[in-house]
Design an enzyme around this catalytic site. Structure first.
Site, PDB file in Angstrom:
ATOM      1  N   ALA A   9       0.807  -1.223   0.000  1.00 59.31           N
ATOM      2  CA  ALA A   9       0.000   0.000   0.000  1.00 59.31           C
ATOM      3  C   ALA A   9       0.841   1.274   0.000  1.00 59.31           C
ATOM      4  CB  ALA A   9      -0.922  -0.017   1.214  1.00 59.31           C
TER       5      ALA A   9
ATOM      6  N   CYS B 278     -19.276 -13.370  -6.782  1.00 59.37           N
ATOM      7  CA  CYS B 278     -20.273 -14.044  -5.944  1.00 59.37           C
ATOM      8  C   CYS B 278     -19.554 -15.115  -5.124  1.00 59.37           C
ATOM      9  CB  CYS B 278     -21.349 -14.706  -6.812  1.00 59.37           C
ATOM     10  SG  CYS B 278     -22.470 -15.763  -5.851  1.00 59.37           S
TER      11      CYS B 278
ATOM     12  N   VAL C  27      -4.918  -3.507  -4.583  1.00 58.02           N
ATOM     13  CA  VAL C  27      -6.116  -3.901  -5.355  1.00 58.02           C
ATOM     14  C   VAL C  27      -6.622  -2.737  -6.204  1.00 58.02           C
ATOM     15  CG1 VAL C  27      -6.784  -5.592  -3.597  1.00 58.02           C
ATOM     16  CG2 VAL C  27      -7.672  -3.255  -3.429  1.00 58.02           C
TER      17      VAL C  27
ATOM     18  N   CYS D  72     -27.670 -16.880  -8.422  1.00 55.23           N
ATOM     19  CA  CYS D  72     -27.810 -17.942  -7.397  1.00 55.23           C
ATOM     20  C   CYS D  72     -28.181 -17.392  -6.023  1.00 55.23           C
ATOM     21  CB  CYS D  72     -26.494 -18.724  -7.298  1.00 55.23           C
ATOM     22  SG  CYS D  72     -25.204 -17.783  -6.459  1.00 55.23           S
TER      23      CYS D  72
ATOM     24  N   SER E  30       4.793  -3.232   4.681  1.00 57.20           N
ATOM     25  CA  SER E  30       5.286  -3.546   6.038  1.00 57.20           C
ATOM     26  C   SER E  30       5.687  -5.019   6.126  1.00 57.20           C
ATOM     27  CB  SER E  30       4.184  -3.246   7.064  1.00 57.20           C
ATOM     28  OG  SER E  30       3.039  -4.086   6.785  1.00 57.20           O
TER      29      SER E  30
ATOM     30  N   PHE F 169      -2.460   0.882   5.363  1.00 58.71           N
ATOM     31  CA  PHE F 169      -3.206   0.200   6.426  1.00 58.71           C
ATOM     32  C   PHE F 169      -2.591   0.426   7.809  1.00 58.71           C
ATOM     33  CE2 PHE F 169      -6.048  -2.066   3.689  1.00 58.71           C
ATOM     34  CZ  PHE F 169      -5.352  -2.169   2.488  1.00 58.71           C
ATOM     35  N   ARG F 170      -1.213   0.397   7.879  1.00 57.26           N
ATOM     36  CA  ARG F 170      -0.596   0.325   9.203  1.00 57.26           C
ATOM     37  C   ARG F 170       0.250   1.542   9.566  1.00 57.26           C
ATOM     38  NH1 ARG F 170      -1.123  -4.332   6.732  1.00 57.26           N
ATOM     39  NH2 ARG F 170      -2.407  -5.900   7.772  1.00 57.26           N
TER      40      ARG F 170
ATOM     41  N   HIS G 132      -3.836 -10.035  -3.860  1.00 58.39           N
ATOM     42  CA  HIS G 132      -5.032  -9.803  -3.033  1.00 58.39           C
ATOM     43  C   HIS G 132      -6.225  -9.393  -3.875  1.00 58.39           C
ATOM     44  CE1 HIS G 132      -2.234  -9.152   0.669  1.00 58.39           C
ATOM     45  NE2 HIS G 132      -2.314 -10.402   0.277  1.00 58.39           N
TER      46      HIS G 132
ATOM     47  N   CYS H 216     -21.521 -18.891  -6.338  1.00 57.60           N
ATOM     48  CA  CYS H 216     -21.259 -19.499  -7.666  1.00 57.60           C
ATOM     49  C   CYS H 216     -19.943 -19.026  -8.271  1.00 57.60           C
ATOM     50  CB  CYS H 216     -22.424 -19.190  -8.618  1.00 57.60           C
ATOM     51  SG  CYS H 216     -22.570 -17.444  -9.069  1.00 57.60           S
TER      52      CYS H 216
HETATM   53  N1  APR Z   1       6.921   5.534   0.369  1.00 59.87           N
HETATM   54  C1  APR Z   1       7.507   4.448   0.950  1.00 59.87           C
HETATM   55  N2  APR Z   1       6.907   3.713   1.917  1.00 59.87           N
HETATM   56  C2  APR Z   1       5.672   4.108   2.310  1.00 59.87           C
HETATM   57  C3  APR Z   1       5.004   5.231   1.758  1.00 59.87           C
HETATM   58  C4  APR Z   1       5.688   5.960   0.750  1.00 59.87           C
HETATM   59  N3  APR Z   1       5.141   7.043   0.168  1.00 59.87           N
HETATM   60  N4  APR Z   1       3.788   5.352   2.368  1.00 59.87           N
HETATM   61  C5  APR Z   1       3.716   4.342   3.270  1.00 59.87           C
HETATM   62  N5  APR Z   1       4.833   3.603   3.233  1.00 59.87           N
HETATM   63  C6  APR Z   1       5.143   2.383   3.992  1.00 59.87           C
HETATM   64  C7  APR Z   1       4.702   2.414   5.441  1.00 59.87           C
HETATM   65  O1  APR Z   1       5.751   2.869   6.269  1.00 59.87           O
HETATM   66  C8  APR Z   1       4.368   0.936   5.701  1.00 59.87           C
HETATM   67  O2  APR Z   1       5.476   0.255   6.289  1.00 59.87           O
HETATM   68  O3  APR Z   1       4.398   1.366   3.374  1.00 59.87           O
HETATM   69  C9  APR Z   1       4.098   0.354   4.323  1.00 59.87           C
HETATM   70  C10 APR Z   1       2.643  -0.034   4.122  1.00 59.87           C
HETATM   71  O4  APR Z   1       2.381  -1.110   4.992  1.00 59.87           O
HETATM   72  P1  APR Z   1       0.873  -1.585   5.238  1.00 59.87           P
HETATM   73  O5  APR Z   1       0.023  -0.401   5.508  1.00 59.87           O
HETATM   74  O6  APR Z   1       0.930  -2.699   6.220  1.00 59.87           O
HETATM   75  O7  APR Z   1       0.418  -2.129   3.797  1.00 59.87           O
HETATM   76  P2  APR Z   1       0.763  -3.526   3.137  1.00 59.87           P
HETATM   77  O8  APR Z   1       2.117  -3.996   3.542  1.00 59.87           O
HETATM   78  O9  APR Z   1       0.475  -3.396   1.704  1.00 59.87           O
HETATM   79  O10 APR Z   1      -0.340  -4.484   3.818  1.00 59.87           O
HETATM   80  C11 APR Z   1      -0.456  -5.779   3.318  1.00 59.87           C
HETATM   81  O11 APR Z   1      -2.465  -6.045   4.629  1.00 59.87           O
HETATM   82  O12 APR Z   1      -4.521  -5.283   5.385  1.00 59.87           O
HETATM   83  C12 APR Z   1      -3.894  -6.086   4.459  1.00 59.87           C
HETATM   84  O13 APR Z   1      -4.821  -6.670   2.386  1.00 59.87           O
HETATM   85  C13 APR Z   1      -4.179  -5.626   3.051  1.00 59.87           C
HETATM   86  O14 APR Z   1      -2.758  -5.855   1.101  1.00 59.87           O
HETATM   87  C14 APR Z   1      -2.801  -5.387   2.437  1.00 59.87           C
HETATM   88  C15 APR Z   1      -1.901  -6.200   3.350  1.00 59.87           C
END
Ligand code: APR
Length: 253
Positions: free
Chosen positions: A25, A131, A107, A159, A198, A36-37, A123, A134
């Site tokens: 992300a 669905c 996604v 379905c 992360s 997310f984190r 993901h 089905c």
């Molecule tokens: N440049 C570099 N790193 C970044 C930036 C940026 N601009 N913005 C955020 N980050 C780093 C954050 O420091 C963090 O460590 O990206 C990381 C994102 O981590 P998460 O939020 O945990 O996202 P991700 O690793 O993709 O999560 C995996 O968890 O909730 C599920 O399905 C969801 O696909 C997701 C999966």
């Protein structure tokens, strides 16, 4: 001993025959989509246990009420988000034949919008619906129409099964063919570049380790430290957009 410089990353990527990219992300935050984190990220504001596949099956109306609340409160418009320099740099590296495969946990479809073609969406994708009974796929517009015009929860016209976006929720299996292709790419590459993740959610988080165990060099680009930093050849704790732009410029010259 890892290095923390772009030059070291450029040398590694240039000297490799098969580079695989991996994004989370953090590759899309510079397009306005929160991760997310990070502080203020999605799981800071919502409880992920409300969005599992078990939560949807247990109480579909409550699941969708929370989903619609999340959509109401989000500070960006999915229809307006654009690829950022991270997506563009990875697409340029693929177009130049440097990057063979791009594995993503995202996604949002922004890698494809930037021109990346060999994208493995571990993901799933938010750009379609499915669905749960089905397993048919349907356009996102159909799901969105049902969410506004029909009582919750949205159900399959064929379905009567429960509908959801074509993403992989916690508790759901990853698409097996995509997971196998990602593992194969990670095993066969000689350079693995992880960006904006992360590395906390399995099985996606194992990809860099699979690559490293099979002899690949490892480049980590992430704002925060990750659990794989100590195995990496290059670790750059900086923003993905500027870092990948400099990396692509250095590699493509
Ligand atoms: N440049 C570099 N790193 C970044 C930036 C940026 N601009 N913005 C955020 N980050 C780093 C954050 O420091 C963090 O460590 O990206 C990381 C994102 O981590 P998460 O939020 O945990 O996202 P991700 O690793 O993709 O999560 C995996 O968890 O909730 C599920 O399905 C969801 O696909 C997701 C999966």
């Amino acid at each position: 001993m890892s290095s923390d410089t772009i030059e070291a990353a450029v040398d590694l990527v240039r000297g490799s025959d098969d580079v695989v990219g991996f994004t989370g992300a953090g590759a899309s935050t510079e397009s306005g989509i929160p991760d997310f984190r990070s502080p203020g990220g999605l799981w800071d504001r919502y409880d992920p246990s409300d969005f599992t596949i078990q939560a949807l099956r247990r109480d579909p109306v409550a699941y969708w009420e929370k989903r619609l609340e999340m959509r109401e409160n989000q500070e960006f418009d999915w229809n307006a988000v654009e690829p950022n320099p991270s997506h563009e740099a990875l697409a340029a590296l693929e177009a130049a034949g440097v990057l063979s495969t791009l594995i993503t946990q995202n996604v949002d479809g922004l890698h494809q919008a930037a021109g990346s073609e060999n994208v493995l969406e571990l993901h799933g994708s938010r750009r379609a619906a499915k669905c749960l009974h089905c397993e048919r796929r349907l356009p996102l517009e159909t799901l969105d129409r049902k969410l506004t015009e029909e009582p919750l929860p949205p159900r399959c016209d064929d379905c009567d099964g429960l509908l959801k976006r074509a993403t992989v929720s916690f508790g759901e299996a990853l698409p097996r063919d995509v997971l196998m292709a990602a593992k194969r790419a990670a095993t066969e590459c000689d350079c693995f570049l992880t960006v904006g993740s992360s590395l906390t959610v399995e099985p996606a988080a194992s990809m860099p380790r699979i690559a490293s165990r099979n002899g690949a060099s490892l480049v980590v680009v992430n704002l925060e430290p990750t659990g794989i930093d100590d195995r990496a050849d290059v670790v750059i704790h900086a923003k993905a957009g500027e870092t990948l732009s400099e990396l692509a410029d250095g590699v493509l010259g």
